[in-house]
Design a protein around this motif. Structure first.
Motif, PDB file in Angstrom:
ATOM      1  N   ASN A  16     131.266 -28.795  33.936  1.00  0.00           N
ATOM      2  CA  ASN A  16     131.916 -27.486  34.023  1.00  0.00           C
ATOM      3  C   ASN A  16     131.536 -26.692  32.777  1.00  0.00           C
ATOM      4  O   ASN A  16     132.051 -26.963  31.683  1.00  0.00           O
ATOM      5  N   PRO A  17     130.635 -25.720  32.889  1.00  0.00           N
ATOM      6  CA  PRO A  17     130.200 -24.967  31.706  1.00  0.00           C
ATOM      7  C   PRO A  17     131.324 -24.201  31.042  1.00  0.00           C
ATOM      8  O   PRO A  17     131.297 -23.964  29.825  1.00  0.00           O
ATOM      9  N   GLY A  18     132.335 -23.812  31.813  1.00  0.00           N
ATOM     10  CA  GLY A  18     133.465 -23.110  31.230  1.00  0.00           C
ATOM     11  C   GLY A  18     134.213 -23.963  30.221  1.00  0.00           C
ATOM     12  O   GLY A  18     134.703 -23.465  29.199  1.00  0.00           O
ATOM     13  N   VAL A  19     134.289 -25.256  30.497  1.00  0.00           N
ATOM     14  CA  VAL A  19     134.957 -26.174  29.571  1.00  0.00           C
ATOM     15  C   VAL A  19     134.156 -26.297  28.283  1.00  0.00           C
ATOM     16  O   VAL A  19     134.721 -26.341  27.181  1.00  0.00           O
ATOM     17  N   ASP A  20     132.840 -26.339  28.393  1.00  0.00           N
ATOM     18  CA  ASP A  20     132.011 -26.365  27.184  1.00  0.00           C
ATOM     19  C   ASP A  20     132.099 -25.044  26.427  1.00  0.00           C
ATOM     20  O   ASP A  20     132.022 -25.012  25.198  1.00  0.00           O
ATOM     21  N   PHE A  21     132.241 -23.943  27.168  1.00  0.00           N
ATOM     22  CA  PHE A  21     132.446 -22.642  26.530  1.00  0.00           C
ATOM     23  C   PHE A  21     133.746 -22.660  25.734  1.00  0.00           C
ATOM     24  O   PHE A  21     133.817 -22.150  24.606  1.00  0.00           O
ATOM     25  N   LEU A 209     141.366 -25.868  40.301  1.00  0.00           N
ATOM     26  CA  LEU A 209     141.968 -24.878  39.414  1.00  0.00           C
ATOM     27  C   LEU A 209     141.686 -23.449  39.856  1.00  0.00           C
ATOM     28  O   LEU A 209     142.532 -22.573  39.705  1.00  0.00           O
ATOM     29  N   LYS A 210     140.520 -23.211  40.397  1.00  0.00           N
ATOM     30  CA  LYS A 210     140.170 -21.854  40.817  1.00  0.00           C
ATOM     31  C   LYS A 210     141.034 -21.382  41.977  1.00  0.00           C
ATOM     32  O   LYS A 210     141.309 -20.193  42.112  1.00  0.00           O
ATOM     33  N   ARG A 211     141.461 -22.298  42.802  1.00  0.00           N
ATOM     34  CA  ARG A 211     142.276 -21.930  43.960  1.00  0.00           C
ATOM     35  C   ARG A 211     143.744 -21.743  43.574  1.00  0.00           C
ATOM     36  O   ARG A 211     144.435 -20.893  44.133  1.00  0.00           O
ATOM     37  N   VAL A 212     144.195 -22.518  42.604  1.00  0.00           N
ATOM     38  CA  VAL A 212     145.621 -22.523  42.264  1.00  0.00           C
ATOM     39  C   VAL A 212     145.997 -21.406  41.303  1.00  0.00           C
ATOM     40  O   VAL A 212     147.078 -20.816  41.416  1.00  0.00           O
ATOM     41  N   PHE A 213     145.116 -21.085  40.366  1.00  0.00           N
ATOM     42  CA  PHE A 213     145.476 -20.162  39.290  1.00  0.00           C
ATOM     43  C   PHE A 213     144.623 -18.893  39.322  1.00  0.00           C
ATOM     44  O   PHE A 213     143.424 -18.947  39.572  1.00  0.00           O
ATOM     45  N   LYS A 214     145.267 -17.745  39.027  1.00  0.00           N
ATOM     46  CA  LYS A 214     144.570 -16.470  38.913  1.00  0.00           C
ATOM     47  C   LYS A 214     144.411 -16.122  37.437  1.00  0.00           C
ATOM     48  O   LYS A 214     145.321 -16.335  36.634  1.00  0.00           O
ATOM     49  N   VAL A 255     144.918 -21.122  28.418  1.00  0.00           N
ATOM     50  CA  VAL A 255     143.565 -20.842  27.925  1.00  0.00           C
ATOM     51  C   VAL A 255     142.573 -21.848  28.508  1.00  0.00           C
ATOM     52  O   VAL A 255     141.466 -21.473  28.930  1.00  0.00           O
ATOM     53  N   PHE A 256     142.973 -23.110  28.562  1.00  0.00           N
ATOM     54  CA  PHE A 256     142.087 -24.140  29.112  1.00  0.00           C
ATOM     55  C   PHE A 256     141.729 -23.831  30.564  1.00  0.00           C
ATOM     56  O   PHE A 256     140.553 -23.847  30.942  1.00  0.00           O
ATOM     57  N   ILE A 257     142.728 -23.553  31.372  1.00  0.00           N
ATOM     58  CA  ILE A 257     142.480 -23.291  32.795  1.00  0.00           C
ATOM     59  C   ILE A 257     141.666 -22.016  32.976  1.00  0.00           C
ATOM     60  O   ILE A 257     140.797 -21.938  33.847  1.00  0.00           O
ATOM     61  N   PHE A 258     141.930 -21.008  32.129  1.00  0.00           N
ATOM     62  CA  PHE A 258     141.165 -19.767  32.207  1.00  0.00           C
ATOM     63  C   PHE A 258     139.671 -20.040  32.023  1.00  0.00           C
ATOM     64  O   PHE A 258     138.832 -19.571  32.805  1.00  0.00           O
ATOM     65  N   ASP A 263     133.279 -18.376  36.166  1.00  0.00           N
ATOM     66  CA  ASP A 263     132.044 -18.522  36.940  1.00  0.00           C
ATOM     67  C   ASP A 263     130.862 -18.184  36.032  1.00  0.00           C
ATOM     68  O   ASP A 263     130.628 -17.016  35.698  1.00  0.00           O
ATOM     69  N   ILE A 264     130.141 -19.196  35.631  1.00  0.00           N
ATOM     70  CA  ILE A 264     129.005 -19.022  34.728  1.00  0.00           C
ATOM     71  C   ILE A 264     127.745 -19.486  35.451  1.00  0.00           C
ATOM     72  O   ILE A 264     127.629 -20.650  35.837  1.00  0.00           O
ATOM     73  N   LYS A 265     126.828 -18.581  35.645  1.00  0.00           N
ATOM     74  CA  LYS A 265     125.605 -18.896  36.382  1.00  0.00           C
ATOM     75  C   LYS A 265     124.699 -19.816  35.567  1.00  0.00           C
ATOM     76  O   LYS A 265     124.567 -19.656  34.356  1.00  0.00           O
ATOM     77  N   SER A 266     124.093 -20.743  36.263  1.00  0.00           N
ATOM     78  CA  SER A 266     123.270 -21.752  35.589  1.00  0.00           C
ATOM     79  C   SER A 266     122.045 -21.163  34.904  1.00  0.00           C
ATOM     80  O   SER A 266     121.529 -21.739  33.944  1.00  0.00           O
TER      81      SER A 266
END
Length: 363
Positions: A16-21, A209-214, A255-258, A263-266
């Motif tokens: 998950n690139p967002g987690v590395d971000f 997470l994407k489905r549950v949280f906005k 912040v973590f879930i955000f 969506d980060i393109k490869s």
């Protein structure tokens, strides 16, 4: 490989690139807190709540949950990973590189380095040179048990466990404004609290997470939680400012879930930056928070910022943190290249051949 049971789902997208971000962003926030704390700014503004005081603590509260974010990442990314002793050895060698290297460096500069400093440099984990590393090594010891146990829990049961842990270890102590010494949480600077966060991170891995949280809701919750932390610290007690604080934890979770739902393109430039910087984040921590670096360079080094015009004050704090982050990253990237040249990673992996860790199976 850990065999999961019940309704624990197999990861279809392990990276998950967002987690590395978030790993990058959280480490920058950690640097910010040290500019404020170790740099002497927080102690300099103590007293009347003037504009410098308010800005200092607003930034501090906003950034302080970054350590919780970092620990949540550990559970999220490690719960389904294979356990290897080489990981412990590689981490120890990375820490030793900084502790021993800085001790040699400052000795050559004829700084007052003591015999005790040398002992701590050679045995950095046991002597607690970095509290997070020492606590995390404790988590590493129990990680096989944690991962096996978590894999055998139904998502519903794991959810109940997480809720119970948050209520019992975070919410109730804060509501009663009491420190429970028997929990040995040490305000969150402990292995026990990192284990709680590891379990929460492992639970988040189960969720879509994407489905549950906005994202808008997450940002609102994060800002609200930070606001609660700010006022509760000064109106109720410091326990609301500890890592175990329910409001600080809520902000970190938001912040973590955000970040996890970004969506980060490869093939994007951001992805390239993430892959370049994320592996160096721990080195940023090890470089700038080395005890000798703090003692001889950073300690009370930014007190003069308090005399700056109020409009410039926050930019000095964030700019200094960015400069420290950049310098630390450069050093860590050089360290990584050195270790790669010396084939340290391959040598460490030989430990797995000597001490292979068994395969978990269903009981």
């Amino acid at each position: 490989m850990i065999t999961t049971t019940n309704d624990a789902k197999k990861d279809t997208n392990p990276y998950n690139p967002g987690v590395d971000f978030l790993r990058i962003f959280a480490m920058f926030m950690i640097v910010v807190t040290h500019v404020l704390g170790k740099g002497g700014i927080r102690s300099s503004v103590a007293g009347d709540p003037d504009p410098h005081f308010l800005i200092t603590w607003a930034i501090q509260v906003a950034a302080y949950g970054a350590v919780n974010c970092y620990a949540l990442i550990s559970g999220y990314v490690s719960v389904n990973s294979n356990y290897r002793y080489s990981k412990c050895l590689t981490l120890w060698l990375q820490v030793f590189f900084y502790t021993f290297g800085f001790t040699v460096f400052f000795s050559l500069l004829q700084k007052p380095v003591t015999y005790h400093d040398w002992v701590e440099a050679i045995f950095p984990v046991i002597t607690g040179e970095y509290w997070y590393i020492t606590a995390y090594f404790g988590v590493l010891v129990f990680m096989p048990f944690l991962n096996l146990g978590l894999s055998k829990l139904k998502t519903k049961d794991l959810k109940q466990l997480v809720i119970f842990a948050i209520i019992f270890f975070s919410v109730l102590p804060a509501l009663f404004n009491t420190k429970v010494d028997e929990f040995s949480f040490a305000k969150g600077f402990s292995m026990n609290w990192l284990i709680v966060l590891y379990i929460i991170g492992a639970y988040l891995r189960r969720l879509d997470l994407k489905r549950v949280f906005k994202k808008r809701t997450l940002l609102l919750l994060a800002l609200s939680s930070m606001t609660v932390t700010f006022f509760a610290k000064f109106l109720i007690g410091d326990i609301w400012y500890w890592y175990t604080s329910p409001s600080l934890l809520a902000a970190a979770l938001s912040v973590f879930i955000f970040f996890a739902t970004l969506d980060i393109k490869s093939d994007s430039r951001l992805m390239a930056v993430i892959k370049f910087l994320a592996p160096a984040t721990l080195g940023v921590y090890l470089f700038h928070l080395n005890p000798l670096m703090v003692r001889f360079v950073i300690r009370d080094g930014f007190v003069s910022f308090v005399d700056a015009p109020i409009w410039l004050f926050p930019f000095l704090i964030l700019g200094t943190a960015l400069l420290i982050y950049f310098l630390s990253t450069v050093v860590e990237l050089l360290r990584m290249r050195l270790f790669k040249t010396l084939k340290i990673g391959q040598l460490a992996q030989k430990l797995d051949n000597i001490l292979p860790f068994g395969i978990y199976t269903k009981s």
